[in-house]
Structures are given as C-alpha cells and as structure tokens.
Design an enzyme around this catalytic site. Structure first.
Site, mmCIF file in Angstrom:
data_model
loop_
_atom_site.group_PDB
_atom_site.id
_atom_site.type_symbol
_atom_site.label_atom_id
_atom_site.label_comp_id
_atom_site.label_asym_id
_atom_site.label_seq_id
_atom_site.Cartn_x
_atom_site.Cartn_y
_atom_site.Cartn_z
ATOM 1 N N LYS A 96 0.827 -1.204 0.000
ATOM 2 C CA LYS A 96 0.000 0.000 0.000
ATOM 3 C C LYS A 96 0.873 1.271 0.000
ATOM 4 O O LYS A 96 0.548 2.232 -0.706
ATOM 5 C CB LYS A 96 -0.901 -0.026 1.245
ATOM 6 C CG LYS A 96 -1.962 1.033 1.280
ATOM 7 C CD LYS A 96 -3.104 0.593 2.184
ATOM 8 C CE LYS A 96 -2.633 0.337 3.608
ATOM 9 N NZ LYS A 96 -2.757 1.496 4.492
ATOM 10 N N ARG A 113 13.096 -10.743 11.251
ATOM 11 C CA ARG A 113 12.582 -9.782 12.238
ATOM 12 C C ARG A 113 11.431 -10.398 13.016
ATOM 13 O O ARG A 113 10.667 -11.199 12.487
ATOM 14 C CB ARG A 113 12.090 -8.509 11.523
ATOM 15 C CG ARG A 113 13.197 -7.602 11.039
ATOM 16 C CD ARG A 113 12.614 -6.455 10.227
ATOM 17 N NE ARG A 113 11.386 -5.932 10.847
ATOM 18 C CZ ARG A 113 10.399 -5.344 10.187
ATOM 19 N NH1 ARG A 113 10.468 -5.208 8.888
ATOM 20 N NH2 ARG A 113 9.342 -4.886 10.806
ATOM 21 N N ARG A 155 -1.879 -10.492 12.550
ATOM 22 C CA ARG A 155 -2.095 -9.145 11.991
ATOM 23 C C ARG A 155 -3.040 -9.202 10.797
ATOM 24 O O ARG A 155 -3.902 -8.339 10.629
ATOM 25 C CB ARG A 155 -0.769 -8.521 11.560
ATOM 26 C CG ARG A 155 0.004 -7.901 12.730
ATOM 27 C CD ARG A 155 1.440 -7.617 12.373
ATOM 28 N NE ARG A 155 1.591 -6.570 11.379
ATOM 29 C CZ ARG A 155 2.652 -6.470 10.568
ATOM 30 N NH1 ARG A 155 3.625 -7.346 10.625
ATOM 31 N NH2 ARG A 155 2.726 -5.480 9.707
ATOM 32 N N ARG A 206 -11.350 2.829 9.647
ATOM 33 C CA ARG A 206 -11.043 1.446 10.019
ATOM 34 C C ARG A 206 -12.292 0.670 10.404
ATOM 35 O O ARG A 206 -12.228 -0.532 10.612
ATOM 36 C CB ARG A 206 -10.065 1.407 11.193
ATOM 37 C CG ARG A 206 -8.664 1.807 10.802
ATOM 38 C CD ARG A 206 -7.645 1.204 11.742
ATOM 39 N NE ARG A 206 -6.346 1.803 11.522
ATOM 40 C CZ ARG A 206 -5.357 1.218 10.884
ATOM 41 N NH1 ARG A 206 -5.526 0.010 10.412
ATOM 42 N NH2 ARG A 206 -4.208 1.827 10.728
ATOM 43 N N ARG A 212 11.193 -13.253 4.618
ATOM 44 C CA ARG A 212 12.141 -12.131 4.593
ATOM 45 C C ARG A 212 13.254 -12.328 5.614
ATOM 46 O O ARG A 212 13.008 -12.721 6.749
ATOM 47 C CB ARG A 212 11.416 -10.813 4.921
ATOM 48 C CG ARG A 212 10.647 -10.232 3.774
ATOM 49 C CD ARG A 212 10.412 -8.735 3.946
ATOM 50 N NE ARG A 212 9.602 -8.402 5.097
ATOM 51 C CZ ARG A 212 8.481 -7.661 5.044
ATOM 52 N NH1 ARG A 212 8.055 -7.195 3.901
ATOM 53 N NH2 ARG A 212 7.813 -7.388 6.144
#
Ligand SMILES: [Zn+2]
Length: 204
Positions: free
Chosen positions: A13, A151, A162, A87, A121
């Site tokens: 985004k 991470r 999430r 939201r 990642r």
C-alpha cells in the site's frame, strides 16, 4: 477526486500511495503519520491521543475523527487520499457526513502468498540488506557476509494474527463501500508496476 486506499499489511500500500500521490496530485493523508505529527507537536488532540495510547487503550473514534478532520481541512477538503482511515463502519459513516468520497481502492492480496512472502524475509544484522530466504546460500549476507535474521514482526504467528485482525476490521468496510458503488478491487499480487497499472485503470 477524493479516494480511500485499503490494503493488508505487506500488500504494498505504501508504494502505491507514493505513486498515486505523484501521478494524480492527491494529498496523501496517512493516519499513522498525522498521529505521530500531533503527538510530536504536543497539540491538544495529540496529547489526548497519547493519553489513551499510554494506558494501552485504543484511541476512541471521536479523537481519530478530530485528527482526520484537521488534516482534511489542511488539504482543502478535496483531492486527497486517505490511508489508514476509516477502520470501521462508525468512522466511515462519520466521514460521509464531513466530505464526499469518490472511489475506494482495495489492494487485494492472497493471504497465504503474503504470509509466505513476509515470513521468508531475512535482514542482514550488519548492513540491513533484505532478501527472501530462498535467495540465500548458507544464511550469510551476499553483500557483506553478515548474519541474516528474521525480524520479530515477520514471524508466522505475528503475521497471521495481523492479517486476521485486518480482514476482520476491513470486511464490513468493503461491504459498506461496495453497497455505495465506490469499491474498486485491484489485484495486488503483481510487481509494483503491474499493480500501479491496475490502479491507473481505476483512477483514469
Ligand atoms: Zn550485510
């Protein structure tokens, strides 16, 4: 033209927002950025928001709405792109009373592919180089030989929760704007150029 940008974490985004801002001259209003700005400047509404965050509570809709309204007025109430707001339906209905929205772009991604992409990642602890685990040989950085690590935010559990929170929050919004005939779904699985090509078809 007033638009809203929707997209899951990791859907690209931010990249598309930058391109839209540059190519269509729309003011990018990111709620994350404006909250940080108000808290840094210690404005009245910024201090109010901080008091909730400090207590570990969600910032109430009316506070968020005040912050967004200030940003909209700064933008002259037109030619903006909202990112991170609304939201929920309550916020969307309140927004409709303040200003008209022309189009809502939902950057859609396959959650399984997205999870695989994010969880794969790896970042170099030395130089910050980031790549997908499939591109690594022996777990060391191809740029500097440093140690490559995942991470905490990129761990599968975190990513999945999430994405679940995001889809639960956003699903009713998607229905809301669909029923208004303003929703445009863009396939977010391609390269940034390909995705922006789809965005262009929507924005003209
Ligand atoms: Zn490195």
């Amino acid at each position: 033209m007033n638009i809203i940008l929707l997209g899951a974490p990791g859907a690209g985004k931010g990249t598309q927002a930058t391109r839209i801002e540059e190519n269509y001259n729309l003011k990018h209003i990111s709620t994350g950025d404006i909250f940080r700005h108000h808290m840094r400047q210690q404005t009245e509404v910024g201090m109010l928001a901080r008091s909730y965050i400090k207590k570990g509570q969600l910032v109430p809709d009316e506070v968020t709405l005040r912050i967004v309204e200030i940003a909209l007025k700064d933008a002259g109430m037109k030619d903006f792109m909202l990112d991170g707001f609304p939201r929920n339906i309550n916020q969307a209905e309140a927004l409709d009373k303040i200003v008209g929205i022309d189009k809502v772009i939902d950057i859609s991604v396959d959650f399984d592919v997205l999870t695989e992409r994010i969880c794969g990642r790896r970042n170099c602890l030395e130089c910050g180089y980031t790549t997908h685990v499939s591109q690594l040989k022996g777990g060391v950085c191809p740029k500097c030989g440093g140690e490559m690590q995942q991470r905490m935010d990129d761990k599968e559990e975190t990513v999945k929760s999430r994405l679940t929170v995001y889809s639960e929050q956003t699903a009713p919004l998607i229905e809301y704007y669909k029923s208004q005939g303003k929703l445009f779904t863009v396939d977010g699985m391609g390269t940034p150029d390909e995705v922006f090509g789809e965005v262009r078809k929507v924005l003209g």
